[in-house]
Design an enzyme around this catalytic site. Structure first.
Site, mmCIF file in Angstrom:
data_model
loop_
_atom_site.group_PDB
_atom_site.id
_atom_site.type_symbol
_atom_site.label_atom_id
_atom_site.label_comp_id
_atom_site.label_asym_id
_atom_site.label_seq_id
_atom_site.Cartn_x
_atom_site.Cartn_y
_atom_site.Cartn_z
ATOM 1 N N LYS A 196 5.294 2.412 10.910
ATOM 2 C CA LYS A 196 3.877 2.308 10.498
ATOM 3 C C LYS A 196 3.771 1.250 9.409
ATOM 4 O O LYS A 196 4.608 1.184 8.506
ATOM 5 C CB LYS A 196 3.348 3.653 9.996
ATOM 6 C CG LYS A 196 1.891 3.567 9.525
ATOM 7 C CD LYS A 196 1.232 4.933 9.419
ATOM 8 C CE LYS A 196 1.546 5.700 8.168
ATOM 9 N NZ LYS A 196 1.167 5.043 6.900
ATOM 10 N N ASP B 133 5.737 7.359 3.390
ATOM 11 C CA ASP B 133 6.254 6.992 2.069
ATOM 12 C C ASP B 133 5.604 7.855 0.982
ATOM 13 O O ASP B 133 5.954 7.767 -0.186
ATOM 14 C CB ASP B 133 6.119 5.485 1.792
ATOM 15 C CG ASP B 133 4.691 4.985 1.873
ATOM 16 O OD1 ASP B 133 3.773 5.787 2.152
ATOM 17 O OD2 ASP B 133 4.489 3.769 1.656
ATOM 18 N N GLU C 217 -7.536 5.954 6.960
ATOM 19 C CA GLU C 217 -7.521 6.838 5.785
ATOM 20 C C GLU C 217 -8.724 6.574 4.866
ATOM 21 O O GLU C 217 -9.087 5.430 4.610
ATOM 22 C CB GLU C 217 -6.217 6.621 4.998
ATOM 23 C CG GLU C 217 -6.152 7.484 3.736
ATOM 24 C CD GLU C 217 -4.758 7.601 3.131
ATOM 25 O OE1 GLU C 217 -3.789 7.039 3.679
ATOM 26 O OE2 GLU C 217 -4.658 8.272 2.080
HETATM 27 O O1 KIV Z 1 2.682 8.230 3.577
HETATM 28 C C1 KIV Z 1 1.995 9.022 4.233
HETATM 29 O O2 KIV Z 1 2.252 10.237 4.256
HETATM 30 C C2 KIV Z 1 0.877 8.477 4.988
HETATM 31 C C3 KIV Z 1 -0.153 9.453 5.454
HETATM 32 C C4 KIV Z 1 -1.050 9.764 4.321
HETATM 33 C C5 KIV Z 1 -0.883 8.957 6.639
HETATM 34 O O3 KIV Z 1 0.783 7.310 5.183
#
Ligand code: KIV
Length: 269
Positions: free
Chosen positions: A118, A50, A187
């Protein structure tokens, strides 16, 4: 420069889990077919993050991304990289309870070829992860600094600076593993704590801003290729000066148009 073809093999969740303690996973974001095709045989996992709301749509954070946007971009990525293991980031507000999460994840599976979704959250969201995995949805967790919490946390804060936070992060990782996730993004965590988290679980921990102690790394493509110019977090390495190269190329085009050296005779019909 030669293009290095590596030992690419199409991933599935069993292979990804088996990478633990054997091989570091390479994950990169993509939002469109063009770049997904470039990453297809290099990255083990492509994440339709996102983060596209920031780097693609120019918004200040990820929070206003919608499920329909994520589905649109995931379809583009899956079309460009049909051999890739593609993960779709469930956007803010689409998994506020178990039923919403499941019906939105089913929509993702019905409308895209994403292999997994995710979800951001630790112990607080373990019941949601469990509900998805027990209904045949493959889930990648995301703990530590969670961009979807930016407004409620009052900013992006590196995690694991206190003993209490370290214990919370380990509890988060264990809860998400127990709920059936096949891997976890970690993260913005102090690297000594990231090591303890990586050692505590049996599924791969994919780090971003968590040092080189994890089971793999993920970077946002526009960060690592130097296209995103608003700011550069400490953990980002620029593998290309993309913004500069594009500006130089477009300036050259403009100059060629102005002095009529473009198009040349051989570019005419
Ligand atoms: O949204 C994204 O690109 C992510 C990464 C930073 C892992 O969640």
């Amino acid at each position: 420069m030669s293009i290095i073809k590596n030992d690419f093999e199409k991933m599935n969740i069993t292979k990804i889990k088996n990478f633990k303690n054997k091989k570091n996973l390479t994950m990169i974001t993509a939002y469109d077919a063009l770049f997904a095709k470039l990453f297809e045989e290099v990255a083990d996992i492509i994440l339709v993050g996102d983060s596209l709301n920031m780097s693609f749509a120019g918004k200040p954070d990820t929070l206003s991304a919608t499920l329909d946007q994520m589905i649109y971009h995931t379809n583009a990525v899956c079309t460009g990289a049909p051999k890739s293991f593609v993960v779709l980031d469930m956007p803010f507000g689409t998994y506020i309870n178990k039923n919403e999460a499941l019906s939105n994840a089913i929509k993702v599976y019905a409308q895209t070829n994403a292999a997994a979704v995710k979800i951001e959250g630790g112990e607080d969201r373990a019941d949601i992860v469990k509900h998805l995995t027990s209904n045949s949805i493959a889930v990648m967790g995301h703990i530590g600094l969670m961009p979807q919490y930016v407004r409620s946390e009052g900013g992006y804060k590196v995690r694991g600076k206190t003993k209490e936070d370290e214990e919370q992060l380990i509890a988060d990782a264990l809860a998400i593993e127990k709920a059936g996730a096949f891997a976890i993004v970690l993260e913005g965590v102090m690297s000594d704590v990231a090591k303890k988290i990586t050692d505590a679980v049996n599924i791969p921990i994919i780090g971003i801003g968590a040092g080189n102690v994890t089971d793999g790394q993920v970077l946002v493509w526009s960060d690592m290729l130097g296209f995103f110019e608003n700011f550069k977090p400490k953990f980002v390495r620029h593998y290309l000066n993309g913004a500069q190269l594009v500006k130089e190329a477009v300036n050259q085009y403009r100059s060629d148009v102005q002095d009529k050296s473009f198009p040349a005779k051989e570019e005419e019909y």
